[in-house]
Design a protein around this motif. Structure first.
Motif, mmCIF file in Angstrom:
data_model
loop_
_atom_site.group_PDB
_atom_site.id
_atom_site.type_symbol
_atom_site.label_atom_id
_atom_site.label_comp_id
_atom_site.label_asym_id
_atom_site.label_seq_id
_atom_site.Cartn_x
_atom_site.Cartn_y
_atom_site.Cartn_z
ATOM 1 N N THR A 35 0.834 -1.206 0.000
ATOM 2 C CA THR A 35 0.000 0.000 0.000
ATOM 3 C C THR A 35 0.869 1.257 0.000
ATOM 4 O O THR A 35 1.972 1.259 0.537
ATOM 5 C CB THR A 35 -0.909 0.046 1.237
ATOM 6 O OG1 THR A 35 -0.103 0.047 2.429
ATOM 7 C CG2 THR A 35 -1.834 -1.153 1.280
ATOM 8 N N ASP A 36 0.353 2.322 -0.583
ATOM 9 C CA ASP A 36 1.104 3.583 -0.628
ATOM 10 C C ASP A 36 0.875 4.403 0.648
ATOM 11 O O ASP A 36 0.242 3.946 1.594
ATOM 12 C CB ASP A 36 0.741 4.390 -1.891
ATOM 13 C CG ASP A 36 -0.705 4.874 -1.864
ATOM 14 O OD1 ASP A 36 -1.299 4.974 -0.764
ATOM 15 O OD2 ASP A 36 -1.250 5.155 -2.952
ATOM 16 N N TYR A 37 1.395 5.637 0.634
ATOM 17 C CA TYR A 37 1.398 6.432 1.865
ATOM 18 C C TYR A 37 0.071 7.131 2.166
ATOM 19 O O TYR A 37 -0.028 7.890 3.129
ATOM 20 C CB TYR A 37 2.548 7.438 1.822
ATOM 21 C CG TYR A 37 3.898 6.769 1.732
ATOM 22 C CD1 TYR A 37 4.205 5.704 2.573
ATOM 23 C CD2 TYR A 37 4.851 7.171 0.794
ATOM 24 C CE1 TYR A 37 5.432 5.066 2.491
ATOM 25 C CE2 TYR A 37 6.080 6.535 0.708
ATOM 26 C CZ TYR A 37 6.364 5.483 1.554
ATOM 27 O OH TYR A 37 7.578 4.851 1.475
ATOM 28 N N THR A 38 -0.933 6.884 1.352
ATOM 29 C CA THR A 38 -2.266 7.372 1.730
ATOM 30 C C THR A 38 -2.931 6.393 2.692
ATOM 31 O O THR A 38 -3.994 6.673 3.238
ATOM 32 C CB THR A 38 -3.180 7.557 0.502
ATOM 33 O OG1 THR A 38 -3.431 6.278 -0.085
ATOM 34 C CG2 THR A 38 -2.548 8.471 -0.521
ATOM 35 N N ASN A 39 -2.296 5.235 2.890
ATOM 36 C CA ASN A 39 -2.809 4.220 3.818
ATOM 37 C C ASN A 39 -2.105 4.415 5.157
ATOM 38 O O ASN A 39 -0.935 4.052 5.314
ATOM 39 C CB ASN A 39 -2.568 2.828 3.239
ATOM 40 C CG ASN A 39 -3.317 2.628 1.936
ATOM 41 O OD1 ASN A 39 -4.454 2.176 1.916
ATOM 42 N ND2 ASN A 39 -2.682 3.000 0.821
ATOM 43 N N LYS A 40 -2.822 4.996 6.095
ATOM 44 C CA LYS A 40 -2.204 5.628 7.258
ATOM 45 C C LYS A 40 -2.072 4.750 8.498
ATOM 46 O O LYS A 40 -2.789 3.769 8.668
ATOM 47 C CB LYS A 40 -3.003 6.876 7.632
ATOM 48 C CG LYS A 40 -3.028 7.947 6.534
ATOM 49 C CD LYS A 40 -1.612 8.411 6.214
ATOM 50 C CE LYS A 40 -1.596 9.630 5.309
ATOM 51 N NZ LYS A 40 -0.200 9.988 4.927
ATOM 52 N N ILE A 41 -1.139 5.171 9.353
ATOM 53 C CA ILE A 41 -1.011 4.621 10.707
ATOM 54 C C ILE A 41 -1.475 5.716 11.667
ATOM 55 O O ILE A 41 -0.893 6.796 11.703
ATOM 56 C CB ILE A 41 0.439 4.232 11.026
ATOM 57 C CG1 ILE A 41 0.934 3.138 10.064
ATOM 58 C CG2 ILE A 41 0.567 3.762 12.473
ATOM 59 C CD1 ILE A 41 2.424 2.873 10.178
ATOM 60 N N VAL A 42 -2.532 5.429 12.416
ATOM 61 C CA VAL A 42 -3.119 6.426 13.316
ATOM 62 C C VAL A 42 -2.542 6.232 14.716
ATOM 63 O O VAL A 42 -2.562 5.129 15.256
ATOM 64 C CB VAL A 42 -4.653 6.286 13.372
ATOM 65 C CG1 VAL A 42 -5.255 7.386 14.234
ATOM 66 C CG2 VAL A 42 -5.251 6.312 11.972
ATOM 67 N N LEU A 43 -2.046 7.319 15.283
ATOM 68 C CA LEU A 43 -1.395 7.231 16.594
ATOM 69 C C LEU A 43 -1.915 8.323 17.525
ATOM 70 O O LEU A 43 -2.242 9.424 17.082
ATOM 71 C CB LEU A 43 0.124 7.416 16.403
ATOM 72 C CG LEU A 43 1.015 7.165 17.616
ATOM 73 C CD1 LEU A 43 1.007 5.704 18.027
ATOM 74 C CD2 LEU A 43 2.448 7.638 17.332
ATOM 75 N N HIS A 44 -2.016 7.989 18.811
ATOM 76 C CA HIS A 44 -2.291 9.019 19.807
ATOM 77 C C HIS A 44 -0.968 9.635 20.242
ATOM 78 O O HIS A 44 0.078 9.007 20.116
ATOM 79 C CB HIS A 44 -3.024 8.418 21.008
ATOM 80 C CG HIS A 44 -4.417 7.980 20.689
ATOM 81 N ND1 HIS A 44 -5.428 8.867 20.395
ATOM 82 C CD2 HIS A 44 -4.967 6.744 20.574
ATOM 83 C CE1 HIS A 44 -6.530 8.204 20.139
ATOM 84 N NE2 HIS A 44 -6.293 6.915 20.231
ATOM 85 N N VAL A 45 -1.047 10.856 20.787
ATOM 86 C CA VAL A 45 0.193 11.559 21.124
ATOM 87 C C VAL A 45 0.886 10.889 22.307
ATOM 88 O O VAL A 45 2.105 10.744 22.313
ATOM 89 C CB VAL A 45 -0.075 13.049 21.415
ATOM 90 C CG1 VAL A 45 1.223 13.765 21.776
ATOM 91 C CG2 VAL A 45 -0.723 13.711 20.202
ATOM 92 N N GLY A 46 0.127 10.455 23.302
ATOM 93 C CA GLY A 46 0.716 9.710 24.417
ATOM 94 C C GLY A 46 0.439 10.309 25.775
ATOM 95 O O GLY A 46 -0.635 10.860 26.000
#
Length: 420
Positions: free
Chosen positions: A134-145
């Motif tokens: 998959t290309d970079y439009t397929n995201k990894i969603v993260l919380h800040v912490g």
DNA sequence: TGACGTCAAGATCCG
DNA sequence: CGGATCTTGACGTCA
């Protein structure tokens, strides 16, 4: 604009995700689990293709302990052909996927071991998304912490640790407001400063709100500016409060009227909407059917075939209502349809209605059932009626019958789903 | 030290 | 013994 759901697919055979405990990990076990989970993922993708669902979050649990030293399986190489099959389906189907490390992946920790684990975990997610091409439009969603008593420092540390990430992660990374520490104001500031797209989560914002004078649309427009061309369409998370649980808990299903109120307020250029809801794909299809400008009445008939016995079990009155509603084979009364279904499923099934629905399903097997099956079924009914057995025993029995006779119609009924 | 969230694995109970 | 139901795990932060 696409609507999607997260990680699990309800009511679809062979889509289960299996796991194991850390103390039981060994190479063979992990290989077996990965092979099984990749097959399940492929089946989920197939289901999404068949139902025109173009947005999907892939579970982090596909590779158990994917970022742990306990997992030494070279899964990318070992399951190369399975990955490629999935990749082709995602590509040809035009499905946009994402992944979402949980609340325990903390990039901004003050503990370097925790940071290292977080980076390893992000790397696992990026490697997985690379494996399915998959290309970079397929995201990894993260919380800040975490905050650690000094939010400013904690945010600075987040930014610093961003520098440790490689391109495969960085180009996919997007950040989301959470329900506890980092409000949408915090996350927007961070996103603008460091050029990271921001995912707006409406329920988190209602629980952890920095400016009550601004509505969802305002924040969504602000977030839109953090999404650049290479990031693909802006994405948001949408969920509703489960009123019977504590604030921030996801509702069992998306209430369609409330969703449409939200959706219709969005501008013309609507973002991709990831639903976070217990009934997963069911709500995704519901929302898609209700915002479709033109859809074949057939779509509602298909939905009715899935919901009908659950509705009958909860509320025979509503069952009749839907039958009348769908009599006109040319009309497309989607919103009315789902309103009745929602109303029905809110009704607690009486014993009599539960038996009635079970007898309706038994009707499929009356002619073909063996004598002992017939006896077993009515024994179950009697035991349930006397309070000696739970309803689930009857459902399990009917499910086995449906499997035995390969009754596709019944096997795709939500009547058999957990929580129905 | 336990709550938080998630959901299948594992453990235990029941007939 | 099979099936139903209860508990644990794996993660990090915060009260």
């Amino acid at each position: 604009m696409s609507i999607g759901y997260a990680c699990l697919t309800m009511g679809v055979p062979n889509t289960s995700i299996k796991r194991c405990m850390l103390k039981n990990v060994n190479e063979q076990k992990l290989e077996d689990l990965i092979e099984h989970n990749l097959k399940s993922l492929e089946n989920m993708i197939d289901y999404n293709l068949n139902n025109e669902i173009k947005l999907f979050r892939i579970s982090s649990d596909i590779i158990p302990f994917g970022s742990s030293e306990a997992n030494t399986v070279l899964w990318h190489d070992l399951f190369n052909s399975q990955f490629h099959t999935i990749a082709e389906k995602i590509k040809t189907g035009g499905i946009r996927v994402s992944m979402h490390p949980g609340q325990y992946t903390v990039l901004n920790s003050s503990d370097s071991n925790v940071v290292k684990k977080a980076i390893d975990d992000l790397q696992y997610h990026a490697d997985f998304l690379d494996s399915i091409e998959t290309d970079y439009t397929n995201k990894i969603v993260l919380h800040v912490g975490g905050v650690y008593g000094d939010k400013e420092m904690a945010i600075k540390r987040f930014a610093k640790h961003l520098g440790y990430l490689n391109d495969s992660i960085k180009k996919r990374l997007v950040i989301e407001n959470d329900d506890r520490s980092y409000s949408i104001c915090d996350v927007l500031e961070l996103g603008r400063k460091y050029n990271i797209p921001v995912v707006y989560d409406n329920l988190h914002n209602s629980v952890n709100c920095c400016d009550v004078s601004k509505d969802d649309c305002y924040w969504i427009m602000e977030c839109a500016n953090t999404w650049n061309k290479g990031d693909g369409k802006q994405k948001i998370h949408y969920s509703q409060q489960d009123e019977s649980k504590k604030v921030g808990s996801h509702s069992p299903s998306i209430m369609i009227n409330e969703f449409l109120g939200f959706y219709n307020n969005l501008g013309d250029d609507k973002p991709d909407i990831m639903l976070e809801v217990k009934d997963k794909n069911l709500s995704a299809i519901k929302c898609m059917n209700c915002i479709a400008e033109r859809k074949k009445p057939k779509a509602l008939e298909v939905e009715w075939s899935r919901y009908k016995y659950a509705v009958l079990e909860h509320s025979p009155n509503d069952y009749v209502k839907v039958r009348n509603l769908l009599k006109d084979k040319k009309a497309y009364p989607a919103i009315e349809f789902y309103n009745i279904v929602e109303n029905a499923l809110n009704v607690c099934p009486s014993k009599g209605n539960s038996i009635n629905a079970a007898l309706h399903i038994w009707g499929y097997f009356r002619e073909v059932a063996e004598e002992r099956e017939k006896k077993a079924f009515f024994k179950n009914i009697e035991a349930f009626n006397e309070g000696l057995k739970p309803l689930s025993a009857i459902k399990k029995f009917l499910w086995k019958m449906a499997e035995k006779h390969n009754n596709e119609y019944l096997l795709s009924c939500y009547y058999f789903n957990k929580g129905f």
